[in-house]
Design a protein around this motif. Structure first.
Motif, PDB file in Angstrom:
ATOM      1  N   ILE A   6      76.465  80.484  68.715  1.00  0.00           N
ATOM      2  CA  ILE A   6      77.624  79.595  68.715  1.00  0.00           C
ATOM      3  C   ILE A   6      78.440  79.850  69.979  1.00  0.00           C
ATOM      4  CG2 ILE A   6      79.831  79.167  67.541  1.00  0.00           C
ATOM      5  CD1 ILE A   6      78.322  79.438  64.914  1.00  0.00           C
ATOM      6  N   GLU A  10      82.490  75.398  70.053  1.00  0.00           N
ATOM      7  CA  GLU A  10      82.068  75.039  68.696  1.00  0.00           C
ATOM      8  C   GLU A  10      82.875  75.734  67.600  1.00  0.00           C
ATOM      9  OE1 GLU A  10      77.412  74.247  69.824  1.00  0.00           O
ATOM     10  OE2 GLU A  10      78.130  76.308  69.585  1.00  0.00           O
ATOM     11  N   ASP A  13      84.119  73.594  64.658  1.00  0.00           N
ATOM     12  CA  ASP A  13      83.083  73.365  63.648  1.00  0.00           C
ATOM     13  C   ASP A  13      82.953  74.578  62.735  1.00  0.00           C
ATOM     14  OD1 ASP A  13      82.491  70.906  64.804  1.00  0.00           O
ATOM     15  OD2 ASP A  13      80.665  71.601  65.798  1.00  0.00           O
ATOM     16  N   LYS A  50      72.568  73.521  64.667  1.00  0.00           N
ATOM     17  CA  LYS A  50      73.289  72.425  65.309  1.00  0.00           C
ATOM     18  C   LYS A  50      72.501  71.126  65.187  1.00  0.00           C
ATOM     19  CE  LYS A  50      75.122  75.897  68.418  1.00  0.00           C
ATOM     20  NZ  LYS A  50      75.274  76.358  69.802  1.00  0.00           N
ATOM     21  N   ARG A  54      76.731  69.208  66.576  1.00  0.00           N
ATOM     22  CA  ARG A  54      77.690  69.725  65.589  1.00  0.00           C
ATOM     23  C   ARG A  54      77.079  70.904  64.843  1.00  0.00           C
ATOM     24  NH1 ARG A  54      78.585  67.384  60.036  1.00  0.00           N
ATOM     25  NH2 ARG A  54      80.216  68.712  59.217  1.00  0.00           N
ATOM     26  N   VAL A  55      77.864  71.968  64.651  1.00  0.00           N
ATOM     27  CA  VAL A  55      77.413  73.127  63.883  1.00  0.00           C
ATOM     28  C   VAL A  55      77.520  72.784  62.401  1.00  0.00           C
ATOM     29  CG1 VAL A  55      77.796  75.558  63.342  1.00  0.00           C
ATOM     30  CG2 VAL A  55      78.160  74.734  65.679  1.00  0.00           C
TER      31      VAL A  55
END
Length: 145
Positions: A6, A10, A13, A50, A54-55
């Protein structure tokens, strides 16, 4: 879907995902400070699944060192969560495969998986992934709020 570390961009998220784990939400600024410390420690692995940038799932692996027994490293896995709308798609399985690969590369002998007592559905999934419930009793002592 990709599994990778990460990044700082991020964290929003990640903050959203962590709402599904705990009630004590940190501000983004606090999260950034802790994240910087994690990034500087080679024994921490904060992975994200991901999808379209988007995580949607995450876990954290921490390598520990053991002086007893066979003197092998071990890993502890914490903070496993997948967005509800993405569950059942193999995301957690892919996250675990990735972190287990890292554990093997780092010479870990075993992995501890820490999970809350009430997360029974997650526990069933962990068992499907090959994690045994050793019925080890865990203790926690809070030193601060």
């Amino acid at each position: 879907m990709i599994i990778e570390k990460i990044t700082k961009k991020e964290l929003t998220d990640l903050q959203e995902l962590y709402r599904g784990l705990c009630d004590d939400e940190k501000s983004l600024k606090e999260m950034e400070e802790v994240f910087e410390g994690i990034c500087q420690n080679k024994d921490y692995y904060l992975l994200g699944a991901k999808v379209e940038g988007r995580v949607v799932g995450t876990l954290m692996g921490i390598v520990g060192f053991d002086l007893a027994g066979k003197y092998k490293h071990f890993m502890t896995i914490e903070n496993v969560i997948v967005d509800e709308s993405y569950r059942g798609r193999g995301i957690c399985k892919k996250l675990f495969h990735a972190i287990e690969g890292i554990a093997l590369e780092r010479g870990c002998r075993y992995i501890y998986l820490v999970s809350g007592e009430t997360r029974q559905i997650a526990h069933q999934m962990y068992k499907r992934l090959g994690y045994d419930c050793d019925h080890v009793v865990g203790f926690r002592k809070y030193l601060r709020d």
